[in-house]
Motif scaffolding. Structure first.
Motif, PDB file in Angstrom:
ATOM      1  N   GLY A 267       0.807  -1.214   0.000  1.00 36.32           N
ATOM      2  CA  GLY A 267       0.000   0.000   0.000  1.00 36.32           C
ATOM      3  C   GLY A 267       0.841   1.264   0.000  1.00 36.32           C
ATOM      4  N   ALA A 268       1.850   1.286   0.868  1.00 35.44           N
ATOM      5  CA  ALA A 268       2.728   2.456   0.925  1.00 35.44           C
ATOM      6  C   ALA A 268       3.523   2.595  -0.368  1.00 35.44           C
ATOM      7  CB  ALA A 268       3.677   2.346   2.120  1.00 35.44           C
ATOM      8  N   GLY A 269       3.976   1.457  -0.904  1.00 30.31           N
ATOM      9  CA  GLY A 269       4.724   1.489  -2.155  1.00 30.31           C
ATOM     10  C   GLY A 269       3.878   1.969  -3.321  1.00 30.31           C
ATOM     11  N   LEU A 270       2.613   1.593  -3.329  1.00 30.20           N
ATOM     12  CA  LEU A 270       1.704   2.026  -4.396  1.00 30.20           C
ATOM     13  C   LEU A 270       1.528   3.537  -4.369  1.00 30.20           C
ATOM     14  CD1 LEU A 270      -0.164   0.970  -6.664  1.00 30.20           C
ATOM     15  CD2 LEU A 270      -2.020   0.938  -4.970  1.00 30.20           C
ATOM     16  N   TYR A 271       1.337   4.096  -3.169  1.00 31.80           N
ATOM     17  CA  TYR A 271       1.187   5.547  -3.064  1.00 31.80           C
ATOM     18  C   TYR A 271       2.464   6.253  -3.481  1.00 31.80           C
ATOM     19  CZ  TYR A 271       0.406  10.227  -1.317  1.00 31.80           C
ATOM     20  OH  TYR A 271       0.288  11.590  -1.251  1.00 31.80           O
ATOM     21  N   LYS A 272       3.588   5.716  -3.044  1.00 31.86           N
ATOM     22  CA  LYS A 272       4.866   6.346  -3.367  1.00 31.86           C
ATOM     23  C   LYS A 272       5.130   6.308  -4.870  1.00 31.86           C
ATOM     24  CE  LYS A 272       9.573   6.560  -1.573  1.00 31.86           C
ATOM     25  NZ  LYS A 272       9.389   7.833  -0.887  1.00 31.86           N
ATOM     26  N   ALA A 273       4.825   5.158  -5.503  1.00 36.94           N
ATOM     27  CA  ALA A 273       5.110   4.995  -6.923  1.00 36.94           C
ATOM     28  C   ALA A 273       4.182   5.821  -7.810  1.00 36.94           C
ATOM     29  CB  ALA A 273       5.009   3.519  -7.305  1.00 36.94           C
ATOM     30  N   LEU A 274       2.925   5.957  -7.415  1.00 37.96           N
ATOM     31  CA  LEU A 274       1.942   6.623  -8.276  1.00 37.96           C
ATOM     32  C   LEU A 274       1.729   8.098  -7.940  1.00 37.96           C
ATOM     33  CD1 LEU A 274      -0.811   3.880  -8.648  1.00 37.96           C
ATOM     34  CD2 LEU A 274       1.212   4.300 -10.059  1.00 37.96           C
ATOM     35  N   VAL A 275       2.100   8.515  -6.722  1.00 36.96           N
ATOM     36  CA  VAL A 275       1.824   9.899  -6.318  1.00 36.96           C
ATOM     37  C   VAL A 275       3.079  10.606  -5.815  1.00 36.96           C
ATOM     38  CG1 VAL A 275       0.482  11.396  -4.790  1.00 36.96           C
ATOM     39  CG2 VAL A 275      -0.568   9.332  -5.746  1.00 36.96           C
ATOM     40  N   GLU A 276       3.656  10.112  -4.737  1.00 31.34           N
ATOM     41  CA  GLU A 276       4.698  10.857  -4.033  1.00 31.34           C
ATOM     42  C   GLU A 276       5.942  11.102  -4.893  1.00 31.34           C
ATOM     43  OE1 GLU A 276       7.544   9.889  -0.305  1.00 31.34           O
ATOM     44  OE2 GLU A 276       5.391   9.740   0.136  1.00 31.34           O
ATOM     45  N   MET A 277       6.339  10.126  -5.692  1.00 34.25           N
ATOM     46  CA  MET A 277       7.548  10.265  -6.496  1.00 34.25           C
ATOM     47  C   MET A 277       7.398  11.290  -7.619  1.00 34.25           C
ATOM     48  SD  MET A 277       8.810   6.302  -6.838  1.00 34.25           S
ATOM     49  CE  MET A 277      10.130   6.779  -7.961  1.00 34.25           C
ATOM     50  N   HIS A 278       6.182  11.674  -7.920  1.00 36.17           N
ATOM     51  CA  HIS A 278       5.945  12.556  -9.053  1.00 36.17           C
ATOM     52  C   HIS A 278       5.604  13.984  -8.645  1.00 36.17           C
ATOM     53  CE1 HIS A 278       6.063   8.848 -11.283  1.00 36.17           C
ATOM     54  NE2 HIS A 278       5.085   8.365 -10.540  1.00 36.17           N
ATOM     55  N   HIS A 279       5.800  14.310  -7.375  1.00 37.94           N
ATOM     56  CA  HIS A 279       5.607  15.694  -6.961  1.00 37.94           C
ATOM     57  C   HIS A 279       6.650  16.575  -7.643  1.00 37.94           C
ATOM     58  CE1 HIS A 279       2.540  14.756  -4.184  1.00 37.94           C
ATOM     59  NE2 HIS A 279       3.296  14.242  -3.230  1.00 37.94           N
ATOM     60  N   PRO A 280       6.274  17.765  -8.088  1.00 36.39           N
ATOM     61  CA  PRO A 280       7.273  18.674  -8.671  1.00 36.39           C
ATOM     62  C   PRO A 280       8.236  19.154  -7.606  1.00 36.39           C
ATOM     63  CG  PRO A 280       5.171  19.795  -8.373  1.00 36.39           C
ATOM     64  CD  PRO A 280       4.930  18.355  -8.071  1.00 36.39           C
ATOM     65  N   PRO A 281       9.420  19.634  -8.030  1.00 38.39           N
ATOM     66  CA  PRO A 281      10.362  20.194  -7.047  1.00 38.39           C
ATOM     67  C   PRO A 281       9.711  21.317  -6.262  1.00 38.39           C
ATOM     68  CG  PRO A 281      11.420  19.922  -9.178  1.00 38.39           C
ATOM     69  CD  PRO A 281       9.958  19.644  -9.385  1.00 38.39           C
ATOM     70  N   ILE A 282      10.272  21.615  -5.113  1.00 35.52           N
ATOM     71  CA  ILE A 282       9.674  22.615  -4.227  1.00 35.52           C
ATOM     72  C   ILE A 282       9.531  23.966  -4.922  1.00 35.52           C
ATOM     73  CG2 ILE A 282      10.018  23.911  -2.089  1.00 35.52           C
ATOM     74  CD1 ILE A 282      11.376  21.475  -0.918  1.00 35.52           C
ATOM     75  N   SER A 283      10.544  24.361  -5.715  1.00 37.84           N
ATOM     76  CA  SER A 283      10.477  25.659  -6.394  1.00 37.84           C
ATOM     77  C   SER A 283       9.327  25.705  -7.388  1.00 37.84           C
ATOM     78  CB  SER A 283      11.802  25.939  -7.118  1.00 37.84           C
ATOM     79  OG  SER A 283      12.064  24.916  -8.071  1.00 37.84           O
ATOM     80  N   GLU A 284       9.164  24.623  -8.169  1.00 38.34           N
ATOM     81  CA  GLU A 284       8.069  24.572  -9.137  1.00 38.34           C
ATOM     82  C   GLU A 284       6.728  24.550  -8.424  1.00 38.34           C
ATOM     83  OE1 GLU A 284       8.457  21.435 -11.896  1.00 38.34           O
ATOM     84  OE2 GLU A 284      10.523  21.907 -12.446  1.00 38.34           O
ATOM     85  N   GLN A 285       6.667  23.800  -7.331  1.00 37.88           N
ATOM     86  CA  GLN A 285       5.416  23.722  -6.588  1.00 37.88           C
ATOM     87  C   GLN A 285       5.059  25.078  -6.000  1.00 37.88           C
ATOM     88  OE1 GLN A 285       5.325  21.027  -3.212  1.00 37.88           O
ATOM     89  NE2 GLN A 285       3.333  20.293  -3.853  1.00 37.88           N
ATOM     90  N   GLY A 286       6.079  25.811  -5.520  1.00 40.56           N
ATOM     91  CA  GLY A 286       5.815  27.140  -4.984  1.00 40.56           C
ATOM     92  C   GLY A 286       5.304  28.083  -6.053  1.00 40.56           C
ATOM     93  N   ASP A 287       5.905  28.015  -7.251  1.00 38.14           N
ATOM     94  CA  ASP A 287       5.435  28.854  -8.359  1.00 38.14           C
ATOM     95  C   ASP A 287       4.002  28.536  -8.724  1.00 38.14           C
ATOM     96  OD1 ASP A 287       7.903  30.023  -8.410  1.00 38.14           O
ATOM     97  OD2 ASP A 287       8.678  28.768 -10.049  1.00 38.14           O
ATOM     98  N   ARG A 288       3.684  27.233  -8.707  1.00 37.27           N
ATOM     99  CA  ARG A 288       2.312  26.842  -9.045  1.00 37.27           C
ATOM    100  C   ARG A 288       1.319  27.379  -8.022  1.00 37.27           C
ATOM    101  NH1 ARG A 288      -0.732  22.817  -7.306  1.00 37.27           N
ATOM    102  NH2 ARG A 288       1.013  21.721  -6.327  1.00 37.27           N
ATOM    103  N   LEU A 289       1.689  27.308  -6.744  1.00 34.42           N
ATOM    104  CA  LEU A 289       0.809  27.820  -5.699  1.00 34.42           C
ATOM    105  C   LEU A 289       0.605  29.326  -5.828  1.00 34.42           C
ATOM    106  CD1 LEU A 289       2.107  25.778  -2.621  1.00 34.42           C
ATOM    107  CD2 LEU A 289      -0.036  25.449  -3.856  1.00 34.42           C
TER     108      LEU A 289
END
Length: 312
Positions: A267-289
């Motif tokens: 379960g944890a691996g599924l979340y990490k593989a499909l969601v967590e690993m694909h978060h944009p870098p912090i700078s990109e995420q900040g720009d998006r926000l």
């Protein structure tokens, strides 16, 4: 680090003219503190959970139904997180601890401590509930402590499969239930996604356990927790139910131990593989926000400009 903390405390006390004093009995050893906290929060969770089962079973429906058990464990988990959350993380579940080790969030050397603390807390909670409900249990079953049958009472303490459930189906049931638990726990703690609001973690985790209970509990009682199941099972074997607690359900006892460990990692691996690993870098995420904020506030600014022009 110790010297730094002490100097900071001394400075604060001098500025505020307040003496910083420690209790006479103060545990400095972090391992001991973590072990005690994990044991106590597991005890709290199990005492409320097993107590809710005992009340429903011995009351024969007069003092609650299946939903009462779901609520008892869900709220028990919430209280357990309050008790040990800031000290040990309040895993209260060997599958959670094992998964945290597998993903590098907890050192493997800490796993035996967590498992032992959880086993001890669960065992002590089973003994406490047995003592509290001793008379009610014996009144209900007529003094005949059985594992299966109409008046079976071993299920108050450990989980057993429904009569129709095969070992393979039960194994899948436990893998899936624990996978859903860890998948959601990973999401709730993911600071780059939609984590639980600060301070709301205990009740949110409790609601997650409640949700699993009301949706995935009928097959085998949703143990989804090796230490929650084996420690009370051992207690019942000692307390009078005998070795039938290990033979019942075609030797069911090992399924709630092995399957949750596999399910948690999946379960944890599924979340990490499909969601967590694909978060944009912090700078990109900040720009998006920032862009999202600007888009949300643009209509308000336009409205303010119109109002200003009209007023002029």
């Amino acid at each position: 680090m110790k010297d730094l903390v002490q100097s900071v405390e001394l400075g604060v006390s001098q500025r505020n003219r307040v003496n910083v004093t420690r209790p006479k009995v103060w545990l400095k050893n972090e391992i001991v503190r973590v072990g005690l906290a994990e044991c106590l929060c597991t005890y709290v969770m199990m005492a409320f959970g097993l107590g809710s089962v005992a009340q429903v079973v011995t009351g024969q429906g007069a003092f609650g139904q299946y939903l009462s058990i779901n609520l008892g464990f869900g709220l028990g988990v919430a209280m357990g997180v309050h008790v040990g959350g800031k000290v040990s993380g309040a895993h209260m579940n060997a599958a959670v601890s094992f998964t945290m080790c597998a993903f590098g969030r907890l050192g493997w050397k800490m796993l035996p401590l967590y498992v032992f603390a959880q086993l001890l807390g669960s065992f002590l909670a089973a003994g406490t509930i047995y003592a509290v409900y001793h008379d009610a249990i014996f009144d209900y079953c007529g003094g005949n402590l059985t594992v299966t049958g109409v008046k079976a009472t071993a299920g108050i303490f450990a989980t057993y499969p429904a009569p129709y459930l095969s070992l393979m189906a039960g194994f899948i049931d436990q893998v899936f239930g624990t996978a859903m638990l860890l998948l959601c726990l990973m999401a709730l703690s993911d600071q780059k996604n939609k984590p639980a609001a600060p301070g709301s973690e205990p009740i949110v985790v409790g609601l997650l356990v409640l949700l699993i209970g009301i949706s995935l509990g009928s097959n085998s009682g949703y143990a989804i927790n090796p230490t929650r199941d084996i420690a009370p099972r051992i207690f019942t074997a000692i307390a009078g139910w005998g070795t039938d607690v290990f033979r019942a359900g075609n030797g069911w006892w090992w399924v709630p131990i092995v399957a949750p460990l596999i399910g948690g990692v999946l379960g944890a691996g599924l979340y990490k593989a499909l969601v967590e690993m694909h978060h944009p870098p912090i700078s990109e995420q900040g720009d998006r926000l920032v862009r999202e904020f600007e888009e949300e506030t643009a209509p308000l600014e336009k409205q303010e400009n119109i109002c200003a022009n009209v007023c002029v």
